[in-house]
Structure formats: structure tokens, C-alpha cells
Scaffold this active site. Structure first.
Site, PDB file in Angstrom:
ATOM      1  N   ARG A  40      17.868  28.800 -31.266  1.00 13.12           N
ATOM      2  CA  ARG A  40      16.653  29.591 -31.501  1.00 13.12           C
ATOM      3  C   ARG A  40      16.971  31.012 -31.054  1.00 13.12           C
ATOM      4  O   ARG A  40      17.203  31.262 -29.861  1.00 13.12           O
ATOM      5  CB  ARG A  40      15.492  29.004 -30.695  1.00 13.12           C
ATOM      6  CG  ARG A  40      14.162  29.737 -30.841  1.00 13.12           C
ATOM      7  CD  ARG A  40      13.106  29.017 -30.000  1.00 13.12           C
ATOM      8  NE  ARG A  40      11.868  29.757 -29.899  1.00 13.12           N
ATOM      9  CZ  ARG A  40      10.813  29.581 -30.689  1.00 13.12           C
ATOM     10  NH1 ARG A  40      10.865  28.694 -31.667  1.00 13.12           N
ATOM     11  NH2 ARG A  40       9.707  30.274 -30.506  1.00 13.12           N
ATOM     12  N   HIS A  69      11.791  29.989 -40.374  1.00 12.39           N
ATOM     13  CA  HIS A  69      11.429  28.986 -39.369  1.00 12.39           C
ATOM     14  C   HIS A  69      11.217  27.650 -40.085  1.00 12.39           C
ATOM     15  O   HIS A  69      10.107  27.129 -40.151  1.00 12.39           O
ATOM     16  CB  HIS A  69      10.163  29.422 -38.635  1.00 12.39           C
ATOM     17  CG  HIS A  69       9.920  28.709 -37.346  1.00 12.39           C
ATOM     18  ND1 HIS A  69      10.738  27.705 -36.875  1.00 12.39           N
ATOM     19  CD2 HIS A  69       8.927  28.853 -36.414  1.00 12.39           C
ATOM     20  CE1 HIS A  69      10.278  27.276 -35.715  1.00 12.39           C
ATOM     21  NE2 HIS A  69       9.185  27.947 -35.410  1.00 12.39           N
ATOM     22  N   GLN A  83       9.325  24.521 -38.392  1.00  9.49           N
ATOM     23  CA  GLN A  83       7.873  24.614 -38.336  1.00  9.49           C
ATOM     24  C   GLN A  83       7.248  24.158 -39.646  1.00  9.49           C
ATOM     25  O   GLN A  83       6.233  23.459 -39.662  1.00  9.49           O
ATOM     26  CB  GLN A  83       7.441  26.046 -38.027  1.00  9.49           C
ATOM     27  CG  GLN A  83       5.946  26.261 -38.017  1.00  9.49           C
ATOM     28  CD  GLN A  83       5.253  25.499 -36.913  1.00  9.49           C
ATOM     29  OE1 GLN A  83       5.614  25.622 -35.744  1.00  9.49           O
ATOM     30  NE2 GLN A  83       4.237  24.722 -37.250  1.00  9.49           N
ATOM     31  N   ASP A 137      -0.674  33.333 -38.361  1.00  6.68           N
ATOM     32  CA  ASP A 137       0.255  33.313 -37.233  1.00  6.68           C
ATOM     33  C   ASP A 137      -0.082  34.515 -36.358  1.00  6.68           C
ATOM     34  O   ASP A 137      -0.794  35.436 -36.785  1.00  6.68           O
ATOM     35  CB  ASP A 137       1.695  33.395 -37.759  1.00  6.68           C
ATOM     36  CG  ASP A 137       2.746  33.089 -36.693  1.00  6.68           C
ATOM     37  OD1 ASP A 137       2.377  32.717 -35.565  1.00  6.68           O
ATOM     38  OD2 ASP A 137       3.951  33.227 -36.990  1.00  6.68           O
ATOM     39  N   CYS A 172       0.781  27.969 -36.221  1.00  6.40           N
ATOM     40  CA  CYS A 172       1.949  27.376 -35.572  1.00  6.40           C
ATOM     41  C   CYS A 172       1.946  27.542 -34.060  1.00  6.40           C
ATOM     42  O   CYS A 172       2.751  26.902 -33.378  1.00  6.40           O
ATOM     43  CB  CYS A 172       3.235  27.923 -36.179  1.00  6.40           C
ATOM     44  SG  CYS A 172       3.529  29.681 -35.900  1.00  6.40           S
ATOM     45  N   ARG A 197       5.465  18.655 -34.716  1.00  2.57           N
ATOM     46  CA  ARG A 197       6.775  19.259 -34.485  1.00  2.57           C
ATOM     47  C   ARG A 197       7.755  18.197 -33.988  1.00  2.57           C
ATOM     48  O   ARG A 197       8.929  18.187 -34.370  1.00  2.57           O
ATOM     49  CB  ARG A 197       6.679  20.405 -33.472  1.00  2.57           C
ATOM     50  CG  ARG A 197       5.983  21.662 -33.973  1.00  2.57           C
ATOM     51  CD  ARG A 197       6.745  22.350 -35.101  1.00  2.57           C
ATOM     52  NE  ARG A 197       8.118  22.690 -34.741  1.00  2.57           N
ATOM     53  CZ  ARG A 197       8.481  23.774 -34.061  1.00  2.57           C
ATOM     54  NH1 ARG A 197       7.564  24.642 -33.664  1.00  2.57           N
ATOM     55  NH2 ARG A 197       9.754  24.010 -33.795  1.00  2.57           N
TER      56      ARG A 197
END
Length: 305
Positions: A107, A134, A137, A222, A261, A289
Site C-alpha cells: 500500500r 484501489h 476496495q 469518498d 470506502c 473488505r
């Protein structure tokens, strides 16, 4: 060897296999203690290295629990405590870790780092987040949408706010899984043409929030200030017309659901009335997740799809 840097690495069949596996494994585990290993323990003996150059809650815990539930173990590292943070190249780090572990999740900020890691690793590499995309996600988001009773082909997703990495991956998913994404973003914060092109004609950008949510099955936003960015007042002011409110949700389908998210900033990108309201699926989305990461790991090891 399968790397998962973007959704297109898996393709529509691979993503579909991930979703089916995630839904099945989640249902099978209903009521179990979180630390209990899945009955088939498909990754018994496998070790996942997790590298964090950006802070994390959901990615860190979900991948750690994912590999445990699949029968394996993990090693968690941050850049400041390893040689990668002191000048060792990404390529050399990839070669070294490949001799110790069975897969690597990273990440970070620069997508080129993840690509370089994959180019030189002898084990699967997973993109846990970059400034480009991403994908992990979005697998969880798609699982949440399917759980809510929606088929993906023909679905309409509205995106409000920043044209960021999560939107780019959602647009990529639209092209793969044959649903539509309509994004409303302020000037200066719209997704790149390349990101829109990932939608293969199923993604577009419009000028107003009202236009984006019209007829939407799912409304997504987001945080406006991404990790590592300054809390820019100019950006916040530009984003305010795209805040998700009850009045805006009323412009979507009556049974539309809301996704985010996380982490969320109530009063900025979304009001508390929406994110904590009956249309919100943020808590199942967050839990998913875990189930999505399990299916991603299994796909990378060639055990599904």
C-alpha cells in the site's frame, strides 16, 4: 503467477470468481469466531508480507485476518522500519521478499512502485492502494452491491466528489462487469481521460450532482482530502455542491443504496443523515473488505478463477 495490480489483471471472469467465492465463504462463516480457520484452509502454510507506506485500518486488518482465516500467516512492515525506507530499491526488496514469503501486498503512493515490485517479484503482488487505483476496495464494493440484491450488468452507479483512485477503479469495474458509472466532479478535480476510458464506454462525467444521481441504483462518494494532502479550503469549497445529502439521495431511485470506502468526514463529503441512515451500506461494505481480500488472495494463488 498472478499479480493483482488492477481489476483488469483478473478480467471479468476473474472478478466474477472472486465475488462468488467471497459470498460463499462469508455465508459459510456466519456465526463463527473471527479467528477460526476456514474448513478447507486453502492457504495453509502460506505467508503474506504486507508493506505499508501509507497508514491503514481496513486494508491492514482485513488482509491480516484474510490470510489467517485461509490458514496462512502474515508479516506486517512499514517503510520506516525496513530498508525500503532507507534507499534500497523496490526491485531488490521484491527479490529478497520473494525468498521469504509466498505473496506481497503493498500500500503506497506511486503506482510505479507496485508495478516495479511485480516486475521483480517471484511471488504474487497485490496493490493495496496507490494514487492510480484501489482494486481491492472495488471488489468489496461489488460484493456489497450484489448482496443488496442488484445484478451488476445494467446497474447505474453515481459517483460524487473527487475524481480519485477509487473512482478510476470503479470505472474500470464498469467496463469489465457491464454496468454504468456517472460521475459528477468539480472542475479541476475530475478523473483523467485515461480513467474514464477504463470504463469502455460505460463511464462518463457530468456537470452536476443532480444529473449524476438521476436513476442511480447506488450512490458513492469518498473523502475529499486524501491521505497526505493538506486540508485545502479551496478544494473543500469546490466540492461542497457535490456533498451527498438526503435531498440529493431523493433524486436517485427510491431504493438506492449509499457506499463510502471510509474513513468518512461527516459534514464534508456526506451528511450524517445519509451515512448513518437506512440507505447506507457502509458497515457491510467495510466488513466485506475481509471477504474480498480472501478471494483476491485465492485468485492470485490460482485456486479460483
Amino acid at each position: 503467477m498472478r499479480h493483482f495490480l488492477n481489476l483488469s489483471d483478473a478480467g471479468p471472469d476473474g472478478v466474477a470468481a472472486m465475488l462468488a467465492d467471497a459470498l460463499d465463504r462469508k455465508a459459510t462463516r456466519a456465526g463463527w469466531p473471527k479467528g477460526r480457520v476456514d474448513a478447507d484452509a486453502p492457504l495453509s502454510g502460506r505467508v503474506l508480507a504486507m508493506i505499508f507506506e501509507k497508514n491503514s485500518t481496513r486494508t491492514r486488518v482485513s488482509f491480516d485476518m484474510a490470510i489467517r482465516q485461509l490458514g496462512g500467516t502474515s508479516i506486517v512492515m512499514d517503510a520506516g522500519s525496513m530498508q525500503l525506507g532507507r534507499g534500497e530499491s523496490v526491485a531488490d526488496t521484491a527479490r529478497v521478499l520473494s525468498g521469504y514469503v509466498d505473496a506481497i501486498m503493498i500500500r503506497t503512493d506511486d503506482h510505479a512502485k507496485v508495478a516495479e515490485m511485480a516486475d521483480h517479484a517471484g511471488v504474487p503482488v497485490i496493490n493495496g492502494l496507490t494514487d492510480h487505483s484501489h482494486p481491492c476496495q472495488i471488489v468489496a464494493d461489488l460484493q456489497t452491491i450484489v448482496e443488496a440484491g442488484h445484478a451488476l450488468p445494467g446497474l447505474r452507479v453515481a459517483w460524487l466528489g473527487d475524481g480519485n483512485n477509487v473512482l478510476a477503479s470503479m470505472m474500470e469495474a464498469a467496463g469489465l462487469m457491464r454496468f454504468d458509472v456517472v460521475a459528477a466532479c468539480p472542475q479541476g478535480f475530475q478523473p483523467s481521460d485515461a480513467a474514464v476510458a477504463l470504463g469502455r464506454g460505460r463511464a462518463r462525467v457530468v456537470g452536476t450532482a443532480r444529473e449524476a444521481v438521476e436513476g442511480a441504483d447506488v450512490v458513492v462518494t469518498d473523502t475529499w482530502i486524501s491521505m497526505g494532502q493538506d486540508h485545502a479550503e479551496t478544494k473543500l469549497a469546490a466540492m461542497m455542491p457535490f456533498q451527498v445529502t438526503p435531498a440529493l439521495m431523493a433524486g436517485a431511485k427510491p431504493d438506492a443504496r449509499f457506499l463510502h470506502c471510509l474513513p468518512a468526514h461527516r459534514g464534508e463529503e456526506v451528511t450524517a443523515a445519509v451515512i448513518d441512515g437506512p440507505q447506507s451500506l457502509i458497515w457491510p461494505e467495510a466488513e466485506n473488505r475481509l471477504h474480498a481480500q480472501k478471494s483476491i488472495l485465492l485468485w492470485c494463488f490460482g485456486l479460483i478463477g
